[in-house]
Write an enzyme that holds these catalytic residues in place. Sequence first.
Site, PDB file in Angstrom:
ATOM      1  N   SER A  87       0.603  -1.192  -0.029  1.00 10.59           N
ATOM      2  CA  SER A  87      -0.084   0.039  -0.062  1.00 10.59           C
ATOM      3  C   SER A  87       0.876   1.282   0.009  1.00 10.59           C
ATOM      4  CB  SER A  87      -0.992   0.044   1.238  1.00 10.59           C
ATOM      5  OG  SER A  87      -0.184   0.223   2.358  1.00 10.59           O
ATOM      6  N   LYS A  88       0.128   2.348  -0.389  1.00 11.85           N
ATOM      7  CA  LYS A  88       0.692   3.578  -0.481  1.00 11.85           C
ATOM      8  C   LYS A  88       1.517   4.075   0.691  1.00 11.85           C
ATOM      9  CE  LYS A  88      -0.658   7.404  -3.353  1.00 11.85           C
ATOM     10  NZ  LYS A  88      -1.803   8.221  -4.077  1.00 11.85           N
ATOM     11  N   ARG A  89       0.691   3.790   2.107  1.00  8.04           N
ATOM     12  CA  ARG A  89       1.305   4.111   3.171  1.00  8.04           C
ATOM     13  C   ARG A  89       2.582   3.751   3.674  1.00  8.04           C
ATOM     14  NH1 ARG A  89      -2.634   6.228   7.103  1.00  8.04           N
ATOM     15  NH2 ARG A  89      -0.859   5.994   8.412  1.00  8.04           N
ATOM     16  N   GLN A  90       3.131   2.678   3.104  1.00  5.85           N
ATOM     17  CA  GLN A  90       4.404   2.165   3.303  1.00  5.85           C
ATOM     18  C   GLN A  90       5.409   2.294   2.391  1.00  5.85           C
ATOM     19  OE1 GLN A  90       4.714  -1.447   5.742  1.00  5.85           O
ATOM     20  NE2 GLN A  90       2.299  -1.308   6.088  1.00  5.85           N
ATOM     21  N   GLY A  91       5.141   3.449   1.371  1.00  7.09           N
ATOM     22  CA  GLY A  91       6.141   3.454   0.506  1.00  7.09           C
ATOM     23  C   GLY A  91       5.780   3.871  -0.966  1.00  7.09           C
TER      24      GLY A  91
END
Length: 487
Positions: free
Chosen positions: A256-260
């Site tokens: 996901s976007k949150r982690q990179g």
Amino acid sequence: MISEKPRVRFAPSPTGYLHVGGLRTALYNYLFAKHNDGKFVLRIEDTDRNRYVEGAVENLIESLKWCGLEYDEGPNIGGQFGPYMQSQRLDLYKKYAADLIANGKAYYCFCTPERLEKLREEQQRQKLPQAKYDKHCLHLNKEEIEENLSKGVPHVVRLDVEANKKIIFNDVVRGQVEFNSSNVDDQVLIKSDGYPTYHLANVVDDHLMKITHVIRGEEWLSSTPKHVLLYDFFDWEKPIFAHLPLLLNPDRSKLSKRQGDVAVEDYRIKGFLKEALINFVALLGWNAGDDKEFYYMNELIENFSLERVNKSGAVFDLEKLNWLNAEHLRKKPNTDILQMIKEEGKKLNIDYQNFSDDYLLRIISVMKERVSFVNEYFTKSFFFFEAPQTYEQAAIEKNWKSETPEQLNKLHNAFASLANPLKEDYENTLAKVAEELNIGKGKLIHPLRLAVSGMSAGPGVFDILFILGKDETIKRIRAAIDKIGKS
RNA sequence: GGCGCGUUCGUCUAGUGGCUUAGGACGCCGCCCUCUCAAGGCGGAGACCACGGGUUCGAAUCCCGUACGCGCUACCA
């Protein structure tokens, strides 16, 4: 069927950009098609008007193109099974939904969102194993349906799923998968806005477009029974299914976007080579059964097979991508790197115009094994473009002794007397000076490196001198003697 | 909660019943090379193959159960 060439599709919904998970799905479809001399189709699943994003389709196509995944049929280029945008195929879905209704396999549903919500709450309160539609509208009589329809009451079309039937299908990656129809909801096929849901649209299109293999992410495995039911109701031949394992974050949750970074575009902007990205992503869930890890696209095409796709999710490991990027970059011809450097220079606002191709090529030859990204030709060897303004403190402390200025001064004079020196001339001269001073060569080499580059790491010092040229070299030695001595 | 899928070094993976004291790669550590840094070469640490039962002369490999993780459970894809 057996003699036919395979036809596969990548069917993304245009939500903004190409996700690396999507890239992997697209790549496997592409590799499978090319390996088997088949066709790779791009179809845009834009049936959710609430999620429409301006420019998303263009962005998607651009990213695919950048990666080298050219499609044989699809938006912009067309094909004999178009249009390839689902929003342009609405009449088709309506027609097939009507057929289903006529055959008693689907029905109109006039339930309001409010009733559905209440129903769900009630089922949850009763702790029913699964919240499902209660088939309320299936039991409406003909007159009621006609009346609602003529009055324009908002409605959807639902699939009529018979309870307690086994639904079995084969998946290339996972083998036989079995579901009980009692766990399958009466899926909405046509939404109240007249658009189809994914389930109807993908089955209708895959059939009409003569798709032979459905290769998609594992998140679709659970809804495949609905698709199998539809194929059966239409009496259509089913494609071969292959559900790919998911790509994961370092903590093993879905990437996901949150982690990179998750967009292909992000990696392009960061300076990753498309060859490296493709190579890396191909190996996330597939391997040929040997130890080979460095692949070019044509080699992937040659070796790919669905049978060797893994079952379990794979963590997207940036370290390995970095390594592959360095490997691919090193294998590029120097002339290709030259062009890349010029473009990178533009981005970094470096006035590379002052430097000839010849000069840049020399830098490439000595830096090639020392860089992992194109921009490192600047960040790791800035001294080739500009004289050092400062000198690495730790190196000064280690190699700049009180006698160093005087020794370097001798070296400076010796270099100054050279005519058109080559690398060897600098080397011989330095050896001679060291001998005259009765000191080890290292006593001169380390301070010299610091003087001309400001750093303690880099290419061979005589390579640096030769590339810089005599004038620049002696100028820098002079400057270092003045500056370092006094600070 | 229900249904489905999965589980080999930190990570990507090889392995399809005996060739396995589980192999490779990235990363990490050390040595060699060497003017430094890389690259390269050599070596090391690192996986009781999730756990528990079976089947078998023999199981990471087959079967069952459990645990854990993930996915789906929308008029989203």
